[in-house]
Design a protein around this motif. Structure first.
Motif, PDB file in Angstrom:
ATOM      1  N   PRO A  16     -27.977 131.073  12.463  1.00 51.09           N
ATOM      2  CA  PRO A  16     -26.978 132.031  12.496  1.00 51.09           C
ATOM      3  C   PRO A  16     -26.575 132.279  10.972  1.00 51.09           C
ATOM      4  O   PRO A  16     -25.805 131.433  10.428  1.00 51.09           O
ATOM      5  CB  PRO A  16     -25.880 131.126  13.182  1.00 51.09           C
ATOM      6  N   LEU A  17     -27.102 133.355  10.661  1.00 49.82           N
ATOM      7  CA  LEU A  17     -26.649 133.882   9.199  1.00 49.82           C
ATOM      8  C   LEU A  17     -25.127 133.912   8.650  1.00 49.82           C
ATOM      9  O   LEU A  17     -24.954 133.711   7.615  1.00 49.82           O
ATOM     10  CB  LEU A  17     -27.276 135.129   8.864  1.00 49.82           C
ATOM     11  N   LEU A  18     -24.412 134.369   9.625  1.00 49.29           N
ATOM     12  CA  LEU A  18     -22.773 134.294   9.304  1.00 49.29           C
ATOM     13  C   LEU A  18     -22.375 132.916   8.896  1.00 49.29           C
ATOM     14  O   LEU A  18     -21.643 132.773   7.911  1.00 49.29           O
ATOM     15  CB  LEU A  18     -21.943 135.082  10.453  1.00 49.29           C
ATOM     16  N   LEU A  19     -22.677 131.933   9.761  1.00 45.34           N
ATOM     17  CA  LEU A  19     -22.570 130.566   9.284  1.00 45.34           C
ATOM     18  C   LEU A  19     -23.300 130.018   8.227  1.00 45.34           C
ATOM     19  O   LEU A  19     -22.478 129.343   7.493  1.00 45.34           O
ATOM     20  CB  LEU A  19     -22.919 129.619  10.781  1.00 45.34           C
ATOM     21  N   THR A  20     -24.063 130.421   7.895  1.00 48.65           N
ATOM     22  CA  THR A  20     -24.992 129.970   6.695  1.00 48.65           C
ATOM     23  C   THR A  20     -24.266 130.627   5.364  1.00 48.65           C
ATOM     24  O   THR A  20     -24.061 129.905   4.481  1.00 48.65           O
ATOM     25  CB  THR A  20     -26.252 130.606   6.800  1.00 48.65           C
ATOM     26  N   LEU A  21     -23.745 132.122   5.556  1.00 49.52           N
ATOM     27  CA  LEU A  21     -23.109 132.663   4.631  1.00 49.52           C
ATOM     28  C   LEU A  21     -21.755 132.011   4.426  1.00 49.52           C
ATOM     29  O   LEU A  21     -21.340 131.745   2.986  1.00 49.52           O
ATOM     30  CB  LEU A  21     -22.778 134.014   4.736  1.00 49.52           C
ATOM     31  N   LEU A  81     -24.305 147.805  10.506  1.00 49.32           N
ATOM     32  CA  LEU A  81     -23.155 147.208  11.321  1.00 49.32           C
ATOM     33  C   LEU A  81     -22.518 148.354  12.260  1.00 49.32           C
ATOM     34  O   LEU A  81     -22.026 147.970  13.345  1.00 49.32           O
ATOM     35  CB  LEU A  81     -22.130 147.060  10.254  1.00 49.32           C
ATOM     36  N   GLY A  82     -22.505 149.436  11.897  1.00 50.50           N
ATOM     37  CA  GLY A  82     -22.119 150.545  12.498  1.00 50.50           C
ATOM     38  C   GLY A  82     -22.663 150.726  13.956  1.00 50.50           C
ATOM     39  O   GLY A  82     -22.375 151.067  14.896  1.00 50.50           O
ATOM     40  N   THR A  83     -24.194 150.681  13.945  1.00 57.26           N
ATOM     41  CA  THR A  83     -25.145 150.655  14.998  1.00 57.26           C
ATOM     42  C   THR A  83     -24.664 149.545  15.975  1.00 57.26           C
ATOM     43  O   THR A  83     -24.675 149.643  17.267  1.00 57.26           O
ATOM     44  CB  THR A  83     -26.399 150.516  14.529  1.00 57.26           C
ATOM     45  N   CYS A  84     -24.582 148.331  15.402  1.00 51.61           N
ATOM     46  CA  CYS A  84     -24.107 147.174  16.434  1.00 51.61           C
ATOM     47  C   CYS A  84     -22.746 147.314  17.077  1.00 51.61           C
ATOM     48  O   CYS A  84     -22.696 147.173  18.276  1.00 51.61           O
ATOM     49  CB  CYS A  84     -23.946 145.712  15.413  1.00 51.61           C
ATOM     50  N   ILE A  85     -21.895 148.025  16.216  1.00 48.26           N
ATOM     51  CA  ILE A  85     -20.353 148.303  17.003  1.00 48.26           C
ATOM     52  C   ILE A  85     -20.646 149.281  17.983  1.00 48.26           C
ATOM     53  O   ILE A  85     -20.196 149.221  19.180  1.00 48.26           O
ATOM     54  CB  ILE A  85     -19.359 148.888  15.803  1.00 48.26           C
ATOM     55  N   TYR A  86     -21.812 150.147  17.729  1.00 52.31           N
ATOM     56  CA  TYR A  86     -21.930 151.238  18.869  1.00 52.31           C
ATOM     57  C   TYR A  86     -22.522 150.722  20.037  1.00 52.31           C
ATOM     58  O   TYR A  86     -22.268 150.861  21.232  1.00 52.31           O
ATOM     59  CB  TYR A  86     -22.916 152.272  18.364  1.00 52.31           C
ATOM     60  N   TRP A  87     -23.441 149.524  19.537  1.00 51.62           N
ATOM     61  CA  TRP A  87     -24.055 148.930  20.871  1.00 51.62           C
ATOM     62  C   TRP A  87     -22.940 148.160  21.781  1.00 51.62           C
ATOM     63  O   TRP A  87     -23.032 148.305  22.943  1.00 51.62           O
ATOM     64  CB  TRP A  87     -24.998 148.014  20.346  1.00 51.62           C
ATOM     65  N   MET A  88     -21.892 147.491  20.946  1.00 53.13           N
ATOM     66  CA  MET A  88     -21.143 146.727  21.649  1.00 53.13           C
ATOM     67  C   MET A  88     -20.007 147.633  22.506  1.00 53.13           C
ATOM     68  O   MET A  88     -19.719 147.163  23.716  1.00 53.13           O
ATOM     69  CB  MET A  88     -20.161 146.019  20.731  1.00 53.13           C
ATOM     70  N   ILE A 141     -24.490 137.784  14.226  1.00 50.13           N
ATOM     71  CA  ILE A 141     -24.021 139.175  13.902  1.00 50.13           C
ATOM     72  C   ILE A 141     -24.851 139.774  12.964  1.00 50.13           C
ATOM     73  O   ILE A 141     -25.660 140.782  13.029  1.00 50.13           O
ATOM     74  CB  ILE A 141     -22.527 139.693  13.870  1.00 50.13           C
ATOM     75  N   PRO A 142     -25.080 139.034  11.717  1.00 47.74           N
ATOM     76  CA  PRO A 142     -26.165 139.476  10.685  1.00 47.74           C
ATOM     77  C   PRO A 142     -27.410 139.618  11.224  1.00 47.74           C
ATOM     78  O   PRO A 142     -28.155 140.463  10.700  1.00 47.74           O
ATOM     79  CB  PRO A 142     -25.834 138.630   9.544  1.00 47.74           C
ATOM     80  N   ASN A 143     -28.004 138.757  12.075  1.00 50.26           N
ATOM     81  CA  ASN A 143     -29.364 139.066  12.603  1.00 50.26           C
ATOM     82  C   ASN A 143     -29.463 140.113  13.540  1.00 50.26           C
ATOM     83  O   ASN A 143     -30.361 140.928  13.260  1.00 50.26           O
ATOM     84  CB  ASN A 143     -29.458 137.795  13.594  1.00 50.26           C
ATOM     85  N   LEU A 144     -28.371 140.525  14.106  1.00 52.54           N
ATOM     86  CA  LEU A 144     -28.313 141.598  15.052  1.00 52.54           C
ATOM     87  C   LEU A 144     -28.200 142.784  14.121  1.00 52.54           C
ATOM     88  O   LEU A 144     -28.834 143.819  14.661  1.00 52.54           O
ATOM     89  CB  LEU A 144     -27.238 141.419  16.260  1.00 52.54           C
ATOM     90  N   THR A 175     -34.098 136.692   9.559  1.00 51.37           N
ATOM     91  CA  THR A 175     -33.563 136.821  10.743  1.00 51.37           C
ATOM     92  C   THR A 175     -34.296 136.476  12.051  1.00 51.37           C
ATOM     93  O   THR A 175     -33.609 136.454  13.282  1.00 51.37           O
ATOM     94  CB  THR A 175     -33.091 138.415  10.801  1.00 51.37           C
ATOM     95  N   ASN A 176     -35.329 136.255  11.916  1.00 51.61           N
ATOM     96  CA  ASN A 176     -36.314 135.763  12.980  1.00 51.61           C
ATOM     97  C   ASN A 176     -36.449 134.343  13.291  1.00 51.61           C
ATOM     98  O   ASN A 176     -36.063 133.396  12.465  1.00 51.61           O
ATOM     99  CB  ASN A 176     -37.654 136.143  12.634  1.00 51.61           C
ATOM    100  N   GLY A 177     -36.904 133.998  14.447  1.00 53.53           N
ATOM    101  CA  GLY A 177     -36.999 132.760  14.960  1.00 53.53           C
ATOM    102  C   GLY A 177     -37.310 132.381  16.424  1.00 53.53           C
ATOM    103  O   GLY A 177     -37.513 133.638  17.041  1.00 53.53           O
ATOM    104  N   PRO A 178     -37.716 131.250  16.744  1.00 52.30           N
ATOM    105  CA  PRO A 178     -38.126 131.066  18.106  1.00 52.30           C
ATOM    106  C   PRO A 178     -36.772 130.744  19.097  1.00 52.30           C
ATOM    107  O   PRO A 178     -35.634 130.310  18.402  1.00 52.30           O
ATOM    108  CB  PRO A 178     -38.900 130.046  17.990  1.00 52.30           C
ATOM    109  N   LEU A 179     -36.684 131.072  20.373  1.00 50.53           N
ATOM    110  CA  LEU A 179     -36.070 130.655  21.244  1.00 50.53           C
ATOM    111  C   LEU A 179     -36.421 129.936  22.335  1.00 50.53           C
ATOM    112  O   LEU A 179     -35.985 129.759  23.316  1.00 50.53           O
ATOM    113  CB  LEU A 179     -35.477 131.968  22.002  1.00 50.53           C
ATOM    114  N   GLY A 180     -37.975 129.623  22.413  1.00 44.98           N
ATOM    115  CA  GLY A 180     -38.631 129.009  23.180  1.00 44.98           C
ATOM    116  C   GLY A 180     -40.103 128.739  22.707  1.00 44.98           C
ATOM    117  O   GLY A 180     -40.415 128.722  21.403  1.00 44.98           O
TER     118      GLY A 180
END
Length: 453
Positions: free
Chosen positions: A52-57, A167-174, A206-209, A331-336
């Motif tokens: 979670p990059l935002l938490l890291t920052l 960031l604008g692209t993410c907001i558009y997706w939301m 959010i930074p990853n996305l 930003t990459n990583g595993p989920l399984g």
């Protein structure tokens, strides 16, 4: 963080009616703190390794703030680093989940996070840094320093613009896909409190996305393991994990015009940025070459002025490649372990999709300015050549006319001399008559001799 996680677990327990999850607060908090430093974990079949990059920052900003408040020094750094490593090792020992990696990797990752936060707090006070800057100013020519400064500033500006686009692209997706996310909440039978708290927790990624969105809008793709593939040409998902945030992920772009505009966005951004760098008066100042008088500018000055953007934009390109390789990589990583072993983007492909059209925009802008300046100098040379030829032709005409006037004047002068001098006086007239009579008598004698013969 402890309070938020405790509240989240409490609300989920109350709304779902299951066992009390608050007992897992300390263990889960430690796991999340370690995850923010790049240490993934798994619990049973559940695996989480996407940082979670935002938490890291926020964690780095917290370390920086504490270092500035208590003061910075080398002994303070060593003591703080040792304390931070010990605290994280305590979290490693007291968490109930299985952490990925070895103890050495845990120490290295936590030390890196602390060092970065402490460095940001103390970098302006380092005597070594100040001495290095003084050496740089004294021994590096001003032209080279100007090129480096322009390159670094351009890199920061272009990177900030790309992040704003992401960031604008993410907001558009939301905005577009929020109903899909609400439908997933309903399918999972989540209460309102659980929806709000889990949505807030999802903001930590959010930074990853944003970086995935940047790869997507640049023509690359990102994947949720083997269960989801998302690009502007294809958006498919099969058996994604029941995570409501996945409902925000985009579909393909069916409109060819919009897709083309999105694909040309990095090149357009690079073109505009390079054009500003080349023509701005406080940068390379090629505007003077475009609007100034050609007589005041030599070819050598023009070539030197146009070589500055090449060096600056090369520095920008190098820094862009290095920075985006790092940003896409973290930003990459595993989920399984199997189908979800890799979540994120292809780092090299995503970097190339952003950097290559941007560099093309740099090149087009520089070539355009060179063509304009060359055209201007070419027109000036042609006009000067025509003007010189016209002046030379005019001088020849003037000299010819002057010679003709001189000849006419000479002939007129000789005529006047003969009429006035030779024939104007009585003596000269008598001499002329005597010569004429002698010539006449000689002619008569010649005729008589001819008849006698």
């Amino acid at each position: 963080m402890v309070s938020f996680i405790s509240l989240t677990l409490l609300v989920i327990s109350m709304e779902e009616g299951g066992a009390n999850l608050s007992d897992s607060t300390v263990s889960l908090t430690g796991a999340v703190v370690l995850l923010s430093q790049g240490i993934g974990f798994n619990s049973g079949s559940f695996t989480l390794g996407v940082v979670p990059l935002l938490l890291t920052l926020l964690l780095i900003a917290l370390i920086r703030q504490l270092a500035q408040r208590f003061g910075t020094s080398l002994p303070g750094y060593c003591a703080g680093l040792l304390t931070w490593i010990v605290l994280n090792l305590l979290l490693v020992q007291n968490t109930a989940v299985n952490l990925s990696g070895s103890t050495i990797s845990h120490v290295i990752r936590t030390a890196l996070v602390f060092s970065l936060g402490y460095l940001l707090a103390d970098i302006s006070n380092w005597k070594e840094i100040q001495a290095l800057l003084s050496f740089y100013r004294e021994h590096v020519p001003s032209q080279i320093r100007l090129i480096i400064r322009i390159g670094v500033i351009t890199w920061l500006a272009v990177t900030a613009l790309f992040i704003a686009i992401a960031l604008g692209t993410c907001i558009y997706w939301m905005v577009v896909n929020h109903q899909v996310m609400a439908r997933l909440f309903a399918l999972l039978n989540m209460g309102m409190g659980s929806r709000i708290l889990t949505s807030i927790a999802s903001l930590m990624w959010i930074p990853n996305l944003c970086m995935w969105a940047l790869a997507w809008v640049s023509g690359s793709n990102f994947q949720i393991g083997d269960a989801g593939y998302f690009s502007m040409w294809l958006g498919k998902s099969t058996d994604l994990p029941p995570i409501p945030a996945f409902g925000l992920l985009p579909d393909q772009v069916s409109n060819d015009v919009i897709r083309t505009m999105l694909l040309t966005l990095p090149m357009t951004l690079g073109f505009v940025a390079a054009l500003v760098v080349i023509v701005h008066p406080r940068s390379c100042d090629a505007w003077t070459l475009i609007t100034g008088k050609c007589d005041d500018i030599t070819w050598k000055q023009a070539i030197i002025r146009l070589s500055y953007p090449i060096g600056a934009l090369c520095i920008t390109a190098t820094l862009m490649v290095l920075s985006f390789l790092s940003l896409f990589g973290v930003t990459n990583g595993p989920l399984g372990k199997d189908r979800l072993a890799h979540v994120g983007v292809n780092t090299l492909e995503a970097t190339r999709s952003v950097a290559q059209p941007t560099f093309l925009g740099f090149t087009v802008a520089w070539i355009l300015v060179v063509v304009i300046i060359s055209f201007k100098f070419g027109i000036h040379i042609v006009l000067m050549s025509i003007q010189r030829r016209a002046e030379a032709s005019k001088e020849i005409d003037v000299e010819s006319l002057h010679d003709t006037n001189n000849v006419s004047a000479s002939i007129g002068d000789h005529s006047r001399v003969i009429s006035s001098k030779d024939y104007g006086s009585s003596e000269t007239s008598t001499t002329v008559l005597v010569h004429a009579e002698n010539l006449g008598s000689s002619k008569k004698e010649a005729d008589t001799n001819a008849k006698e013969d």
